[in-house]
Design a protein around this motif. Structure first.
Motif, PDB file in Angstrom:
ATOM      1  N   GLY A  94      17.643 -12.722 -10.503  1.00 39.16           N
ATOM      2  CA  GLY A  94      16.794 -12.215 -11.588  1.00 39.16           C
ATOM      3  C   GLY A  94      15.887 -11.095 -11.113  1.00 39.16           C
ATOM      4  N   ASN A  95      14.574 -11.252 -11.359  1.00 35.96           N
ATOM      5  CA  ASN A  95      13.595 -10.234 -11.003  1.00 35.96           C
ATOM      6  C   ASN A  95      12.890 -10.504  -9.676  1.00 35.96           C
ATOM      7  OD1 ASN A  95      13.958  -8.629 -13.341  1.00 35.96           O
ATOM      8  ND2 ASN A  95      12.670 -10.031 -14.533  1.00 35.96           N
ATOM      9  N   ASP A  96      13.499 -11.316  -8.825  1.00 36.66           N
ATOM     10  CA  ASP A  96      12.872 -11.646  -7.543  1.00 36.66           C
ATOM     11  C   ASP A  96      12.584 -10.405  -6.717  1.00 36.66           C
ATOM     12  OD1 ASP A  96      12.798 -14.336  -8.047  1.00 36.66           O
ATOM     13  OD2 ASP A  96      14.630 -14.811  -6.932  1.00 36.66           O
ATOM     14  N   PHE A  97      13.465  -9.409  -6.794  1.00 33.37           N
ATOM     15  CA  PHE A  97      13.290  -8.189  -6.005  1.00 33.37           C
ATOM     16  C   PHE A  97      11.995  -7.461  -6.381  1.00 33.37           C
ATOM     17  CE2 PHE A  97      13.819  -3.564  -5.668  1.00 33.37           C
ATOM     18  CZ  PHE A  97      14.134  -3.423  -4.332  1.00 33.37           C
ATOM     19  N   ILE A  98      11.782  -7.204  -7.656  1.00 28.48           N
ATOM     20  CA  ILE A  98      10.608  -6.448  -8.090  1.00 28.48           C
ATOM     21  C   ILE A  98       9.348  -7.294  -7.963  1.00 28.48           C
ATOM     22  CG2 ILE A  98      10.776  -7.051 -10.548  1.00 28.48           C
ATOM     23  CD1 ILE A  98       9.860  -3.602  -9.085  1.00 28.48           C
ATOM     24  N   TYR A  99       9.458  -8.619  -8.172  1.00 35.27           N
ATOM     25  CA  TYR A  99       8.289  -9.488  -8.026  1.00 35.27           C
ATOM     26  C   TYR A  99       7.813  -9.527  -6.577  1.00 35.27           C
ATOM     27  CZ  TYR A  99       9.088 -11.275 -12.777  1.00 35.27           C
ATOM     28  OH  TYR A  99       9.244 -11.401 -14.133  1.00 35.27           O
ATOM     29  N   THR A 100       8.744  -9.521  -5.633  1.00 37.14           N
ATOM     30  CA  THR A 100       8.363  -9.520  -4.216  1.00 37.14           C
ATOM     31  C   THR A 100       7.651  -8.227  -3.859  1.00 37.14           C
ATOM     32  OG1 THR A 100      10.288 -10.911  -3.704  1.00 37.14           O
ATOM     33  CG2 THR A 100       9.228  -9.779  -1.851  1.00 37.14           C
ATOM     34  N   ALA A 113       3.684  -7.816  -2.521  1.00 35.25           N
ATOM     35  CA  ALA A 113       3.324  -7.022  -1.347  1.00 35.25           C
ATOM     36  C   ALA A 113       2.258  -5.985  -1.698  1.00 35.25           C
ATOM     37  CB  ALA A 113       4.558  -6.343  -0.779  1.00 35.25           C
ATOM     38  N   ASN A 114       2.395  -5.341  -2.853  1.00 31.17           N
ATOM     39  CA  ASN A 114       1.412  -4.336  -3.269  1.00 31.17           C
ATOM     40  C   ASN A 114       0.038  -4.943  -3.495  1.00 31.17           C
ATOM     41  OD1 ASN A 114       3.105  -2.095  -3.218  1.00 31.17           O
ATOM     42  ND2 ASN A 114       3.867  -2.469  -5.288  1.00 31.17           N
ATOM     43  N   VAL A 115      -0.003  -6.166  -3.989  1.00 25.59           N
ATOM     44  CA  VAL A 115      -1.281  -6.848  -4.203  1.00 25.59           C
ATOM     45  C   VAL A 115      -2.011  -7.027  -2.869  1.00 25.59           C
ATOM     46  CG1 VAL A 115      -2.359  -9.027  -4.903  1.00 25.59           C
ATOM     47  CG2 VAL A 115      -0.587  -7.989  -6.331  1.00 25.59           C
ATOM     48  N   GLY A 116      -1.268  -7.355  -1.814  1.00 26.67           N
ATOM     49  CA  GLY A 116      -1.873  -7.484  -0.493  1.00 26.67           C
ATOM     50  C   GLY A 116      -2.528  -6.196  -0.047  1.00 26.67           C
ATOM     51  N   SER A 117      -1.872  -5.080  -0.311  1.00 21.78           N
ATOM     52  CA  SER A 117      -2.420  -3.778   0.064  1.00 21.78           C
ATOM     53  C   SER A 117      -3.674  -3.456  -0.732  1.00 21.78           C
ATOM     54  CB  SER A 117      -1.360  -2.688  -0.153  1.00 21.78           C
ATOM     55  OG  SER A 117      -1.875  -1.424   0.154  1.00 21.78           O
ATOM     56  N   ILE A 118      -3.652  -3.751  -2.027  1.00 19.22           N
ATOM     57  CA  ILE A 118      -4.789  -3.428  -2.895  1.00 19.22           C
ATOM     58  C   ILE A 118      -6.032  -4.199  -2.475  1.00 19.22           C
ATOM     59  CG2 ILE A 118      -5.681  -3.606  -5.249  1.00 19.22           C
ATOM     60  CD1 ILE A 118      -2.696  -3.242  -6.141  1.00 19.22           C
ATOM     61  N   ILE A 119      -5.870  -5.493  -2.226  1.00 21.92           N
ATOM     62  CA  ILE A 119      -7.023  -6.349  -1.906  1.00 21.92           C
ATOM     63  C   ILE A 119      -7.643  -5.960  -0.569  1.00 21.92           C
ATOM     64  CG2 ILE A 119      -7.719  -8.710  -1.331  1.00 21.92           C
ATOM     65  CD1 ILE A 119      -5.627  -9.689  -3.350  1.00 21.92           C
ATOM     66  N   PHE A 175       3.360  -9.816   1.973  1.00 19.63           N
ATOM     67  CA  PHE A 175       1.989  -9.748   1.496  1.00 19.63           C
ATOM     68  C   PHE A 175       1.042  -9.411   2.652  1.00 19.63           C
ATOM     69  CE2 PHE A 175      -2.169 -11.663   0.829  1.00 19.63           C
ATOM     70  CZ  PHE A 175      -2.512 -11.223  -0.437  1.00 19.63           C
ATOM     71  N   ILE A 176       1.166 -10.149   3.765  1.00 23.65           N
ATOM     72  CA  ILE A 176       0.277  -9.927   4.911  1.00 23.65           C
ATOM     73  C   ILE A 176       0.571  -8.576   5.560  1.00 23.65           C
ATOM     74  CG2 ILE A 176      -0.499 -10.845   7.121  1.00 23.65           C
ATOM     75  CD1 ILE A 176       0.357 -13.622   6.149  1.00 23.65           C
ATOM     76  N   LEU A 177       1.848  -8.227   5.635  1.00 18.60           N
ATOM     77  CA  LEU A 177       2.237  -6.943   6.210  1.00 18.60           C
ATOM     78  C   LEU A 177       1.574  -5.794   5.461  1.00 18.60           C
ATOM     79  CD1 LEU A 177       5.830  -5.932   7.258  1.00 18.60           C
ATOM     80  CD2 LEU A 177       4.592  -4.496   5.651  1.00 18.60           C
ATOM     81  N   ASN A 178       1.641  -5.819   4.135  1.00 21.00           N
ATOM     82  CA  ASN A 178       1.026  -4.750   3.345  1.00 21.00           C
ATOM     83  C   ASN A 178      -0.486  -4.778   3.425  1.00 21.00           C
ATOM     84  OD1 ASN A 178       3.681  -4.115   2.515  1.00 21.00           O
ATOM     85  ND2 ASN A 178       2.898  -3.412   0.544  1.00 21.00           N
ATOM     86  N   ALA A 179      -1.058  -5.980   3.644  1.00 23.81           N
ATOM     87  CA  ALA A 179      -2.502  -6.067   3.835  1.00 23.81           C
ATOM     88  C   ALA A 179      -2.912  -5.273   5.079  1.00 23.81           C
ATOM     89  CB  ALA A 179      -2.927  -7.519   3.963  1.00 23.81           C
TER      90      ALA A 179
END
Length: 590
Positions: free
Chosen positions: A160-166, A170-176, A222-226
């Motif tokens: 399904g949409n697992d690719f775009i959700y992942t 990751a982007n949320v980690g970068s933003i925070i 998530f942590i990587l993008n953080a």
């Protein structure tokens, strides 16, 4: 210890401190070579003198600095499109260029040999390092898409949409985690902050190779993008502190070419690795790419950063620049009206309301937020649309898909260089931004229709990187808007980037769902809309930029008046003297 960067304590070309309240404000370093070069620069010493004209407005005049007296009574309407009208005076702009490539080094003939060497060093050290850094980050970011079409989807049971959700997680980690840099950036040296964050990026890139489940992969990403949250705003902050406004787009172009190089490298490497290492030692080909990326690319880049990132001219840690070159960099910033740092004790607390009023209470912030948000969301290949379209074609093997995935980014080099170098060559960013937006909307329009010939569809996909071609011009605009206050610059840069990136965290989940693959009609409609707004908004940004520079025209060396409405300003007669070259200089007796 001599090979480790340390703060360079260097007496400046000038000294504003008054000894025993005396009137002597300027002392010149007794160095023959420095004296020679400052004469050639013609602006060696900036002594800010406070005086008053008849209206009690404060004047800050620079010694040995050429001022242009400009009567605006006959100003034409089309002067609105002259981007640097109030940013650079005629003394700077009227220099005749020699060889075509000298646009990379404006006023090359007027610069001293030492200043030219400084620019060469900056290009080799700073600009080239940030190219490497952006390449390293882009290889891993692009590798996520390449890994998805190279077996990761099946191995981790993604559907399904697992690719775009992942990607969104990751982007949320970068933003925070980029928000703390509002505090850190003006206070701590970048040669420590950025490489330390890169070490964290490296470790979690390595961790991705061993992910056994989708949840584990999402945690790592998530942590990587953080850890990767800092490199965009910090790198742009540093570049803006070393280069003049008509030098910057070309250098940011090098940074952005690193991103495109990463996209190209990732596709080609994944293809070779999949063919050569898939299944070796029981490790899938897509896992080998994360492993090689971490050990062979990200780790060396992080280590190099500790030694080559120089800080800013006022707080320099460089191992490669001489004391003389650091002084010249500081002089250049005074010439270009750029303030790169303030002492820690003068920085306000981050929760001081006056900071946030200056950030959110000005039109500049909101104008730039809209601009940057459109830039983030006008990309016609979000969600790996092009790669997924290739994979949907049964005639292409996995290796072939990875090879072809590099084509648009390869052409992207040409698009970015065209827009960025053109912006500095013609001293006009806006026209290339509008041109790139037009080309992007053409690409999106074709892909919205979709039912076109294969050749037309290939043409549209190969144009997609026009959506990012003008990004260096955008970042140069932002840097120039924010050059007056380092702390406000840090907070505003992070705020703009966070707000814009946050839109990129949720908009793709709505308009680029993976289940729409390979057509993505909604996604291309969204990109077309954002691209059109981006092109039109360029004129809004140009208006605010011109207004901002007109307010600061005197600091830029331009004295404005309109003889139909007012007389020549009194301070021109009282405080300035016209020289043979037709420009005005501050009187020596002031």
């Amino acid at each position: 210890m001599q090979f480790l960067p340390r703060l360079r304590i260097i007496s400046d070309v000038y000294d504003d401190t008054d000894s025993d309240q005396s009137s002597a404000k300027v002392s010149i370093i007794d160095t023959v070579s420095l004296e020679d070069q400052t004469k050639k620069l013609s602006i060696a010493i900036q002594e800010e003198v406070t005086s008053f004209d008849g209206n009690d407005s404060v004047l800050r005049l620079k010694k040995n600095f050429p001022y242009e007296l400009r009567d605006e009574k006959d100003r034409r309407w089309y002067s609105y499109f002259n981007e640097y009208e109030y940013r650079l005076n005629k003394h700077y702009r009227n220099t005749k260029r020699g060889a075509w490539y000298e646009f990379l080094y404006p006023n090359h003939s007027k610069k001293s040999r030492a200043e030219r060497h400084l620019l060469y060093k900056l290009d080799m050290v700073i600009a080239f390092y940030f190219l490497m850094l952006c390449w390293s980050k882009s290889v891993d970011t692009s590798n996520y898409t390449n890994a998805y079409v190279s077996g990761m989807k099946e191995d981790l049971h993604m559907k399904g949409n697992d690719f775009i959700y992942t990607s969104t997680i990751a982007n949320v980690g970068s933003i925070i985690f980029q928000l703390p840099f509002m505090y850190l950036l003006p206070r701590f040296p970048a040669h420590i902050i950025l490489p330390c964050m890169d070490m964290g990026w490296t470790w979690f890139t390595f961790a991705c190779y061993r992910a056994k489940s989708l949840a584990e992969l999402r945690a790592y990403r998530f942590i990587l993008n953080a850890f990767g949250a800092a490199y965009y705003p910090v790198s742009q902050y540093i570049l803006g502190c070393w280069y003049a406004p008509d030098e910057l787009s070309s250098r940011v172009c090098m940074f952005y070419c690193g991103q495109l190089l990463g996209t190209v490298t990732s596709g080609l490497l994944q293809s070779k690795i999949y063919d050569a290492l898939n299944g070796v030692h029981g490790i899938a080909g897509w896992r080998w790419m994360f492993l090689i990326d971490a050990v062979a690319i990200s780790l060396p880049t992080a280590i190099i950063g500790f030694f080559v990132i120089p800080g800013v001219p006022s707080k320099c840690y460089s191992l490669f620049l001489t004391d003389e070159e650091i002084r010249i960099a500081r002089t250049r910033n005074r010439l270009n009206n750029i303030k790169d740092a303030v002492p820690k004790e003068e920085l306000k607390k981050l929760w001081d309301l006056s900071i946030w009023k200056k950030v959110f209470g000005t039109s500049t912030f909101w104008v730039l937020v809209v601009f940057d948000a459109c830039s983030w969301n006008n990309f016609g290949s979000t969600g790996g649309a092009y790669s997924l379209w290739l994979k949907a074609n049964p005639d292409y093997s996995i290796s072939r898909v990875n090879q072809l995935s590099a084509l648009p980014a390869s052409l992207g080099f040409f698009y970015v260089i065209l827009c960025s170098f053109g912006a500095d060559l013609f001293r006009c960013k806006w026209i290339f931004m509008v041109f790139a937006a037009i080309m992007n909307t053409i690409s999106c329009a074709i892909l919205i229709k979709w039912d076109v010939s294969a050749a037309t569809k290939w043409f549209a996909f190969l144009l997609t990187y026009f959506s990012v071609a003008a990004s260096p011009c955008l970042w140069t605009f932002i840097n120039d808007f924010l050059r007056f206050d380092p702390q406000i610059k840090a907070v505003t840069w992070i705020a703009i980037y966070s707000v814009s990136q946050s839109t990129y965290a949720w908009i793709p989940t709505l308009v680029w769902p993976t289940v729409d693959s390979p057509r993505f009609k909604t996604g291309y409609i969204s990109s077309l809309i954002f691209g059109a707004i981006y092109g039109l908004w360029t004129f809004v940004v140009l208006y605010f930029y011109k207004r901002n520079e007109k307010r600061n025209a005197l600091n830029n060396g331009i004295i404005i008046y309109n003889s139909d409405k007012e007389e020549k300003p009194a301070f021109v007669e009282n405080m300035l003297t016209e020289d043979e070259d037709g420009f005005y200089y501050r009187n020596d007796n002031i």
